[in-house]
Design a protein around this motif. Structure first.
Motif, short mmCIF file in Angstrom:
data_model
loop_
_atom_site.label_atom_id
_atom_site.label_comp_id
_atom_site.label_asym_id
_atom_site.label_seq_id
_atom_site.Cartn_x
_atom_site.Cartn_y
_atom_site.Cartn_z
N LEU A 165 35.68 36.52 1.64
CA LEU A 165 35.06 35.29 1.14
C LEU A 165 36.11 34.35 0.56
O LEU A 165 36.09 33.14 0.81
CB LEU A 165 34.00 35.61 0.08
CG LEU A 165 32.67 36.10 0.61
CD1 LEU A 165 31.80 36.61 -0.54
CD2 LEU A 165 31.94 35.00 1.36
N ALA A 166 37.03 34.89 -0.21
CA ALA A 166 38.10 34.06 -0.80
C ALA A 166 38.92 33.39 0.30
O ALA A 166 39.24 32.20 0.21
CB ALA A 166 38.98 34.92 -1.70
N LYS A 167 39.26 34.14 1.35
CA LYS A 167 40.02 33.57 2.48
C LYS A 167 39.23 32.46 3.17
O LYS A 167 39.78 31.41 3.51
CB LYS A 167 40.38 34.66 3.48
CG LYS A 167 41.49 35.57 2.99
CD LYS A 167 41.81 36.64 4.03
CE LYS A 167 42.93 37.55 3.54
NZ LYS A 167 43.21 38.62 4.50
N LEU A 198 39.18 29.41 0.95
CA LEU A 198 40.51 28.82 0.93
C LEU A 198 40.73 27.97 2.19
O LEU A 198 41.20 26.83 2.10
CB LEU A 198 41.57 29.91 0.83
CG LEU A 198 43.02 29.44 0.77
CD1 LEU A 198 43.26 28.56 -0.45
CD2 LEU A 198 43.96 30.64 0.75
N GLU A 199 40.37 28.51 3.35
CA GLU A 199 40.49 27.76 4.60
C GLU A 199 39.62 26.50 4.57
O GLU A 199 40.06 25.42 4.99
CB GLU A 199 40.08 28.63 5.79
CG GLU A 199 41.08 29.71 6.12
CD GLU A 199 40.56 30.69 7.17
OE1 GLU A 199 39.53 30.39 7.83
OE2 GLU A 199 41.19 31.76 7.32
N GLU A 200 38.39 26.64 4.08
CA GLU A 200 37.48 25.50 3.99
C GLU A 200 38.06 24.40 3.12
O GLU A 200 38.06 23.22 3.48
CB GLU A 200 36.14 25.98 3.39
CG GLU A 200 34.95 25.65 4.23
CD GLU A 200 33.68 26.19 3.59
OE1 GLU A 200 33.13 25.51 2.69
OE2 GLU A 200 33.25 27.28 4.00
N PHE A 201 38.57 24.77 1.95
CA PHE A 201 39.11 23.78 1.02
C PHE A 201 40.43 23.19 1.52
O PHE A 201 40.71 22.01 1.28
CB PHE A 201 39.27 24.37 -0.39
CG PHE A 201 37.95 24.66 -1.05
CD1 PHE A 201 36.97 23.68 -1.16
CD2 PHE A 201 37.65 25.91 -1.56
CE1 PHE A 201 35.75 23.91 -1.76
CE2 PHE A 201 36.44 26.17 -2.16
CZ PHE A 201 35.48 25.18 -2.26
N GLN A 202 41.22 23.97 2.26
CA GLN A 202 42.45 23.43 2.83
C GLN A 202 42.11 22.36 3.86
O GLN A 202 42.79 21.33 3.94
CB GLN A 202 43.29 24.55 3.49
CG GLN A 202 44.04 25.39 2.50
CD GLN A 202 44.78 26.54 3.16
OE1 GLN A 202 44.37 27.04 4.20
NE2 GLN A 202 45.86 26.95 2.53
N GLN A 203 41.08 22.60 4.66
CA GLN A 203 40.67 21.61 5.66
C GLN A 203 40.14 20.34 4.97
O GLN A 203 40.44 19.24 5.40
CB GLN A 203 39.56 22.20 6.56
CG GLN A 203 40.03 23.29 7.48
CD GLN A 203 40.97 22.78 8.55
OE1 GLN A 203 40.85 21.65 9.01
NE2 GLN A 203 41.91 23.62 8.93
N ALA A 204 39.36 20.52 3.94
CA ALA A 204 38.74 19.39 3.26
C ALA A 204 39.72 18.58 2.44
O ALA A 204 39.63 17.35 2.36
CB ALA A 204 37.59 19.86 2.38
N TYR A 205 40.70 19.24 1.81
CA TYR A 205 41.59 18.55 0.88
C TYR A 205 43.06 18.64 1.31
O TYR A 205 43.95 18.41 0.58
CB TYR A 205 41.41 19.11 -0.53
CG TYR A 205 39.97 18.98 -0.99
CD1 TYR A 205 39.42 17.75 -1.30
CD2 TYR A 205 39.15 20.12 -1.07
CE1 TYR A 205 38.09 17.65 -1.69
CE2 TYR A 205 37.83 20.01 -1.46
CZ TYR A 205 37.31 18.77 -1.77
OH TYR A 205 36.00 18.67 -2.16
#
Length: 177
Positions: A165-167, A170-177
């Motif tokens: 879940l953390a990974k 992290l991927e989701e937030f890297q894409q968004a920000y």
């Protein structure tokens, strides 16, 4: 997902019951139709019946002159998700039971039943059997809802899911920000 039976999701607040309900809808044969979410705690009891069932024009003072489609009718062909079903007033529990049994609704102010076809998924964070004992929940409705029960355990009981879940986040937030 394609069976169409009523699903009862139980688990603590924050375990992802609405996410799971949405997932069931999105992989089902109803995915191209509406997924209607009703938070039973957010609607005042006085408005809940008209919001769920809709009403005919001129039914009551202040009603829209055209009438209103209810959330159950809006879910026709799709999925209706009733979150915190334990908060549904007893007076509406009987009406919901009738909808499940007859696959039809009666709008407020109408004498004519209208057929509806929807998948029902409900969720609660309380033990409905205790609610039945306390006489705040109908046992006949519980048995109609408890067809496919799923308990979603909290993350503290699924430690093996923390890193994946953390990974993902992290991927989701890297894409968004």
């Amino acid at each position: 997902a394609d069976i169409g039976s009523t699903v009862l999701l139980t688990g603590e607040t924050g375990t992802g019951k609405e996410v799971f309900a949405s997932y069931i809808h999105n992989i089902s044969n109803r995915k191209n139709h509406n997924f209607i979410v009703v938070d039973c705690t957010s609607l005042p009891e006085a408005l809940m019946e008209s919001e769920l069932f809709g009403y005919e024009k001129g039914t009551f003072t202040g009603a829209l002159s055209s009438g209103k489609k209810g959330m159950i009718e809006s879910a026709n062909g799709g999925t209706l998700f009733l979150d915190e079903i334990n908060s549904l007033p007893l007076s509406l529990q009987g009406k919901l039971l009738r909808v499940i049994e007859t696959k039809s609704i009666k709008k407020l102010g109408s004498a004519k039943p209208q057929p509806v076809d929807f998948r029902l998924i409900v969720a609660t964070n309380v033990d409905l059997t205790k609610c039945i004992e306390e006489k705040t929940f109908r046992s006949d409705l519980y048995y109609r809802l408890n067809v496919l029960p799923f308990h979603l355990p909290p993350l503290r009981e699924r430690r093996e899911d923390i890193i994946p879940l953390a990974k993902r986040f992290l991927e989701e937030f890297q894409q968004a920000y």
